[in-house]
Design a protein around this motif. Sequence first.
Motif, PDB file in Angstrom:
ATOM      1  N   UNK A   1       0.831  -1.209   0.000  1.00 50.73           N
ATOM      2  CA  UNK A   1       0.000   0.000   0.000  1.00 50.73           C
ATOM      3  C   UNK A   1       0.860   1.251   0.000  1.00 50.73           C
ATOM      4  N   UNK A   2       0.249   2.388  -0.306  1.00 50.40           N
ATOM      5  CA  UNK A   2       0.970   3.651  -0.309  1.00 50.40           C
ATOM      6  C   UNK A   2       0.180   4.690   0.479  1.00 50.40           C
ATOM      7  N   UNK A   3       0.824   5.507   1.309  1.00 50.05           N
ATOM      8  CA  UNK A   3       0.096   6.568   2.013  1.00 50.05           C
ATOM      9  C   UNK A   3      -0.437   7.604   1.028  1.00 50.05           C
ATOM     10  N   UNK A   4      -1.697   7.987   1.202  1.00 52.58           N
ATOM     11  CA  UNK A   4      -2.257   9.024   0.340  1.00 52.58           C
ATOM     12  C   UNK A   4      -1.446  10.310   0.410  1.00 52.58           C
ATOM     13  N   UNK A   5      -0.898  10.602   1.582  1.00 53.89           N
ATOM     14  CA  UNK A   5      -0.140  11.843   1.751  1.00 53.89           C
ATOM     15  C   UNK A   5       1.081  11.903   0.845  1.00 53.89           C
ATOM     16  N   UNK A   6       1.564  10.761   0.369  1.00 58.33           N
ATOM     17  CA  UNK A   6       2.740  10.744  -0.490  1.00 58.33           C
ATOM     18  C   UNK A   6       2.411  10.996  -1.955  1.00 58.33           C
ATOM     19  N   UNK A   7       1.129  10.876  -2.322  1.00 59.24           N
ATOM     20  CA  UNK A   7       0.776  10.978  -3.740  1.00 59.24           C
ATOM     21  C   UNK A   7      -0.229  12.086  -4.040  1.00 59.24           C
ATOM     22  N   UNK A   8      -0.827  12.688  -3.022  1.00 61.47           N
ATOM     23  CA  UNK A   8      -1.788  13.753  -3.268  1.00 61.47           C
ATOM     24  C   UNK A   8      -1.059  15.084  -3.433  1.00 61.47           C
ATOM     25  N   UNK A   9      -1.548  15.957  -4.310  1.00 62.31           N
ATOM     26  CA  UNK A   9      -0.880  17.238  -4.550  1.00 62.31           C
ATOM     27  C   UNK A   9      -0.849  18.100  -3.297  1.00 62.31           C
ATOM     28  N   UNK A  10       0.236  18.830  -3.135  1.00 67.92           N
ATOM     29  CA  UNK A  10       0.353  19.729  -1.992  1.00 67.92           C
ATOM     30  C   UNK A  10      -0.583  20.930  -2.107  1.00 67.92           C
ATOM     31  N   UNK A  11      -1.057  21.216  -3.327  1.00 68.68           N
ATOM     32  CA  UNK A  11      -1.931  22.370  -3.530  1.00 68.68           C
ATOM     33  C   UNK A  11      -3.230  22.254  -2.747  1.00 68.68           C
ATOM     34  N   UNK A  12      -3.680  21.017  -2.536  1.00 66.45           N
ATOM     35  CA  UNK A  12      -4.922  20.817  -1.799  1.00 66.45           C
ATOM     36  C   UNK A  12      -6.164  21.035  -2.628  1.00 66.45           C
ATOM     37  N   UNK A  13      -6.006  21.270  -3.938  1.00 63.48           N
ATOM     38  CA  UNK A  13      -7.170  21.417  -4.815  1.00 63.48           C
ATOM     39  C   UNK A  13      -8.016  20.144  -4.761  1.00 63.48           C
ATOM     40  N   UNK A  14      -9.296  20.255  -4.370  1.00 60.26           N
ATOM     41  CA  UNK A  14     -10.118  19.048  -4.164  1.00 60.26           C
ATOM     42  C   UNK A  14     -10.163  18.130  -5.382  1.00 60.26           C
ATOM     43  N   UNK A  15     -10.308  18.690  -6.572  1.00 61.72           N
ATOM     44  CA  UNK A  15     -10.387  17.851  -7.768  1.00 61.72           C
ATOM     45  C   UNK A  15      -9.080  17.107  -8.001  1.00 61.72           C
ATOM     46  N   UNK A  16      -7.946  17.791  -7.782  1.00 62.05           N
ATOM     47  CA  UNK A  16      -6.642  17.150  -7.965  1.00 62.05           C
ATOM     48  C   UNK A  16      -6.416  16.053  -6.936  1.00 62.05           C
ATOM     49  N   UNK A  17      -6.860  16.288  -5.699  1.00 60.72           N
ATOM     50  CA  UNK A  17      -6.703  15.286  -4.645  1.00 60.72           C
ATOM     51  C   UNK A  17      -7.516  14.041  -4.972  1.00 60.72           C
ATOM     52  N   UNK A  18      -8.772  14.228  -5.403  1.00 63.00           N
ATOM     53  CA  UNK A  18      -9.626  13.090  -5.765  1.00 63.00           C
ATOM     54  C   UNK A  18      -9.008  12.312  -6.919  1.00 63.00           C
ATOM     55  N   UNK A  19      -8.521  13.015  -7.940  1.00 62.99           N
ATOM     56  CA  UNK A  19      -7.912  12.346  -9.093  1.00 62.99           C
ATOM     57  C   UNK A  19      -6.668  11.564  -8.680  1.00 62.99           C
ATOM     58  N   UNK A  20      -5.864  12.151  -7.782  1.00 58.82           N
ATOM     59  CA  UNK A  20      -4.657  11.457  -7.321  1.00 58.82           C
ATOM     60  C   UNK A  20      -5.013  10.174  -6.587  1.00 58.82           C
ATOM     61  N   UNK A  21      -6.031  10.230  -5.745  1.00 59.87           N
ATOM     62  CA  UNK A  21      -6.439   9.032  -5.003  1.00 59.87           C
ATOM     63  C   UNK A  21      -7.023   7.979  -5.929  1.00 59.87           C
ATOM     64  N   UNK A  22      -7.833   8.399  -6.901  1.00 57.61           N
ATOM     65  CA  UNK A  22      -8.404   7.438  -7.837  1.00 57.61           C
ATOM     66  C   UNK A  22      -7.300   6.720  -8.609  1.00 57.61           C
ATOM     67  N   UNK A  23      -6.187   7.422  -8.858  1.00 59.20           N
ATOM     68  CA  UNK A  23      -5.110   6.842  -9.636  1.00 59.20           C
ATOM     69  C   UNK A  23      -4.267   5.820  -8.908  1.00 59.20           C
ATOM     70  N   UNK A  24      -4.479   5.671  -7.594  1.00 61.15           N
ATOM     71  CA  UNK A  24      -3.717   4.668  -6.842  1.00 61.15           C
ATOM     72  C   UNK A  24      -4.633   3.717  -6.074  1.00 61.15           C
ATOM     73  N   UNK A  25      -5.917   3.634  -6.471  1.00 60.48           N
ATOM     74  CA  UNK A  25      -6.797   2.665  -5.819  1.00 60.48           C
ATOM     75  C   UNK A  25      -6.170   1.273  -5.884  1.00 60.48           C
ATOM     76  N   UNK A  26      -6.358   0.509  -4.830  1.00 61.07           N
ATOM     77  CA  UNK A  26      -5.770  -0.830  -4.788  1.00 61.07           C
ATOM     78  C   UNK A  26      -6.200  -1.677  -5.981  1.00 61.07           C
ATOM     79  N   UNK A  27      -7.480  -1.609  -6.338  1.00 62.86           N
ATOM     80  CA  UNK A  27      -7.969  -2.421  -7.454  1.00 62.86           C
ATOM     81  C   UNK A  27      -7.252  -2.073  -8.748  1.00 62.86           C
ATOM     82  N   UNK A  28      -7.020  -0.777  -8.971  1.00 64.66           N
ATOM     83  CA  UNK A  28      -6.330  -0.354 -10.188  1.00 64.66           C
ATOM     84  C   UNK A  28      -4.876  -0.797 -10.174  1.00 64.66           C
TER      85      UNK A  28
END
Length: 323
Positions: A110-137
Amino acid sequence: MADAAEFARETEPYRRELFAHCYRMLGSVFDAEDLVQETYLRAWRHYDGFEGRSSVRTWLHQIATNGCLTALARRRDADRRVLPSGLGPPQPDVETAALDPDQRQHWLQPVPDAWVTPESGDPASVVAAREGVRLALVASLQHLPPKQRAVLVLRDVLAFPAAEVADMLQTSTASVKSSLQRARATLKEQAPTAERTTEPTAPQARAVLAKYIKAFENADADALTRLLLQDASIEAPPIRAWFKGVETCIPVLRDHVLGDPGLWRMVPVAGGANGHPAAVGYLRDEEGRYQPYGVIVLDVVGDRIRRIVSFGDPDLVAVFRRV
């Protein structure tokens, strides 16, 4: 001579995105960290010769992608990182299952979300970053041939144009399009329905995680039964066996995992892991001291749990302590 301050200013904004890219390609937080470090070292060595024919982002991803492909070429097919559910069907019951750890298999991490989410905190960017590392994917990506994996991630996750991907991989645009079609078809077979979970920052997801932790620490199988969906699954690498259906999962947990109240201690992971609610787990030893166990990741749907993936690797605890 390259200017170090200029190099850092130009390249550092892409570090998290590069780490997420390497993680998707390799399936390991440790390997991804090493590859990102190698990418920056190579980029620094060649920065004087960077002529700006592509963007810095494209150039860095080209270096990282080819580094990943080189690393993957050294692996045997049996060394690919997977989850137990990627190796075969669930066990019908615990009596016939082998519960000994399989240390020969290379397991997805697994990977911590904090390591892959943008520092900008933009909600859309954060959601996209998390979707891109879902375990299933990420688990499904490991079943693709390395070149197809690279093409799919660069095109569908990172949205690089086909022509740029072709330049990165030193191939033709037609080859990129063909590889992408094959990769999408394979991915659809691996995960025919896209998984969606409650965002780990949502109060409902945090509440489910809190209930799970309380039930586990109290060895309360009845409370866990109320939390699991009927078709819920549990897997716990490095154990190869996995189980599906609440009627099977609860006896496994009750008779082989929970133990007595106080055997387990769990601490929520800030931000979650792979876009899911998660906790770091500790197991009490014979002397009453709590020793690192690993990381537990929950796939939450509404107010219930669809899947539990319990990564029994003590080294991961140190990773998630850094969050």
